[in-house]
Scaffold this motif. Sequence first.
Motif, short mmCIF file in Angstrom:
data_model
loop_
_atom_site.label_atom_id
_atom_site.label_comp_id
_atom_site.label_asym_id
_atom_site.label_seq_id
_atom_site.Cartn_x
_atom_site.Cartn_y
_atom_site.Cartn_z
N ASP A 43 -27.41 15.27 28.46
CA ASP A 43 -26.82 16.03 29.57
C ASP A 43 -26.61 15.12 30.77
OD1 ASP A 43 -25.98 17.89 31.37
OD2 ASP A 43 -27.84 19.08 31.38
N GLY A 44 -25.35 14.85 31.09
CA GLY A 44 -25.03 13.99 32.22
C GLY A 44 -25.27 14.63 33.57
N LEU A 45 -25.36 15.96 33.62
CA LEU A 45 -25.61 16.63 34.90
C LEU A 45 -26.96 16.24 35.48
CD1 LEU A 45 -24.31 20.24 34.07
CD2 LEU A 45 -23.10 18.40 35.27
N GLU A 46 -27.90 15.89 34.61
CA GLU A 46 -29.23 15.52 35.08
C GLU A 46 -29.32 14.08 35.52
OE1 GLU A 46 -32.63 17.14 33.18
OE2 GLU A 46 -31.46 18.38 31.82
N ARG A 47 -28.20 13.34 35.44
CA ARG A 47 -28.16 11.95 35.86
C ARG A 47 -27.18 11.72 37.01
NH1 ARG A 47 -32.30 8.68 33.79
NH2 ARG A 47 -32.53 9.00 31.54
N ARG A 48 -26.65 12.79 37.59
CA ARG A 48 -25.65 12.63 38.63
C ARG A 48 -26.27 12.27 39.99
NH1 ARG A 48 -20.99 17.32 38.11
NH2 ARG A 48 -19.93 16.45 36.27
N ASN A 49 -25.69 11.28 40.63
CA ASN A 49 -26.03 10.92 42.00
C ASN A 49 -24.73 10.95 42.78
OD1 ASN A 49 -28.99 9.18 42.30
ND2 ASN A 49 -28.26 9.80 40.30
N GLY A 50 -24.59 11.90 43.66
CA GLY A 50 -23.32 12.03 44.39
C GLY A 50 -23.40 13.12 45.43
N ALA A 51 -22.30 13.85 45.58
CA ALA A 51 -22.20 14.97 46.53
C ALA A 51 -22.48 14.53 47.96
CB ALA A 51 -23.15 16.09 46.13
N VAL A 52 -21.97 13.36 48.33
CA VAL A 52 -22.10 12.89 49.70
C VAL A 52 -20.92 13.41 50.50
CG1 VAL A 52 -22.17 10.88 51.21
CG2 VAL A 52 -23.37 10.85 49.02
N PRO B 106 -20.65 14.60 27.55
CA PRO B 106 -22.03 14.25 27.87
C PRO B 106 -22.19 12.74 28.01
CG PRO B 106 -21.85 14.68 25.53
CD PRO B 106 -20.49 14.99 26.13
N ASP B 107 -23.34 12.33 28.52
CA ASP B 107 -23.66 10.90 28.51
C ASP B 107 -23.92 10.46 27.08
OD1 ASP B 107 -23.50 11.15 31.22
OD2 ASP B 107 -25.47 10.28 31.65
N VAL B 108 -23.45 9.28 26.73
CA VAL B 108 -23.68 8.70 25.41
C VAL B 108 -24.71 7.58 25.57
CG1 VAL B 108 -22.67 7.56 23.42
CG2 VAL B 108 -21.35 9.27 24.69
N VAL B 109 -25.84 7.73 24.87
CA VAL B 109 -26.95 6.78 24.99
C VAL B 109 -27.25 6.18 23.62
CG1 VAL B 109 -29.41 6.53 25.54
CG2 VAL B 109 -27.97 8.03 26.94
N GLY B 110 -27.48 4.89 23.59
CA GLY B 110 -27.86 4.22 22.35
C GLY B 110 -28.99 3.24 22.60
N ASN B 111 -29.84 3.04 21.61
CA ASN B 111 -30.92 2.07 21.77
C ASN B 111 -31.24 1.40 20.44
OD1 ASN B 111 -33.10 3.31 20.23
ND2 ASN B 111 -33.39 4.76 21.89
N HIS C 213 -21.67 7.03 31.32
CA HIS C 213 -21.75 8.23 32.15
C HIS C 213 -20.38 8.54 32.75
CE1 HIS C 213 -23.39 11.06 35.11
NE2 HIS C 213 -22.75 10.39 36.05
N GLN C 214 -19.91 9.77 32.58
CA GLN C 214 -18.60 10.17 33.10
C GLN C 214 -18.64 10.41 34.61
OE1 GLN C 214 -16.95 14.20 32.49
NE2 GLN C 214 -15.19 13.22 31.51
#
Length: 419
Positions: A191-200, A212-217, A234-235
């Motif tokens: 869920d990319g919503l839980e990684r958003r930093n913005g709304a300034v 969604p965010d795509v994560v690989g490890n 991250h979009q």
Amino acid sequence: MKLVKSLLLGSAAGLAAVAGAHAADLPAKKAAPVEYVRVCSTYGAGFFYIPGTETCLRVSGRVRADYLFGQAFSRASDTVGFRTRGRIQLDARTATAYGLLRSVVRFEITRSSGTPFGNTGTVGSSSPNVAEAFVQFGGLTAGRVTSFFDNGDLPTGHMGTLRFSDAPDVDLLAYTFSFGNGFSATLSLEDGLERRNGAVAGAFSYGGQRVPDVVGNVKYTGTWGTAQLSAAVHQIRSANLFTTAGFAQFPDTEYGFAVTGQVGINLPMLAPGDAAWLAATYANGALGYITGGANNSIGVGTLSGPTVDAFFNPATGNVSKSNAWSVAGGFRHYWTPQIRQNVFGSYARFDYSAAANIAGLPDFNEWRVGTNVFWSPVSGLDMGVEVLYAKVDPRNRVVLPLGASQSSWEGRLRVQRDF
């Protein structure tokens, strides 16, 4: 008398024989079978078979009480804070022909008040939370669990905040490929919503999430420790509208990314249980992978710095991505089997391009360093104290509300029982 006594005994014996003969002729009612709870040792201590099934269940929980002292920078600020947290966790596992079927539910209820646990000057409030709820079937993981961007096996031991992703729980759908000998790889949609930093205000506003965010490890776990290399995409989809040549339009969608390397090393040659860890992270347009989640700013006292994934340039209609990097690490040492100490710290740097002046975004860095000591007099009980120093230091383009650097101290006392 002897004659009377003999007659009475004989009569009693005859009546008992007749009663027994009639009882033998009556239908007998069988006792219900008793199903005893069986211990399930396959998955470790605490598991038992759910009666009538081949599913093993473990019931566990936690009670945590935190007391915090934080440096006050105004008369209105609280100096002390209180937090109480209760946790109940259920872990059910079943062996199948396709692999292990596992489901976990972890509920937490937290009551917080005072700095920095709650709003200054407010009475404590309770917050129920489904911290984790997921299903694992073979390599599939679905639900809410620790992000696969993070190495959940790191031997961290800090109570306060450090600047790295720090194993947050997110909603995801993932598949893990196990290669044997401790090696694995995971591909995860999170869920990319839980990684958003913005709304300034006046700078950048997120639009609706489309992917969604795509994560690989790639991960290794062995007797010496653990190592993981991870990446995330991250979009960045802006809701800002700009007008050019008489037409109103939205800027193009951008994609940020983050990469991290996280290593934990066991050090039994120093003392049983000793370990060290290190996490290095770089983010471009995905600062939530450094701040640990959705944050618009980080700071110390009255001084704060913006943590914005991107900023909107109304002159060009373009969205420019922000950059940040961090290094965090720590060391754990057992002075005795009951007394352990952690020393830890982090450094984070946030950089914005020259165009960020339009949005009023200054560059800054942040230091955090601390130590704690825990005493475990009996198994499952931890009592510890921690002190943490933090400093925010603006650099280059200094724009209000940032000014000169500012630092603060905080101390914590924790009493925790795990069962």
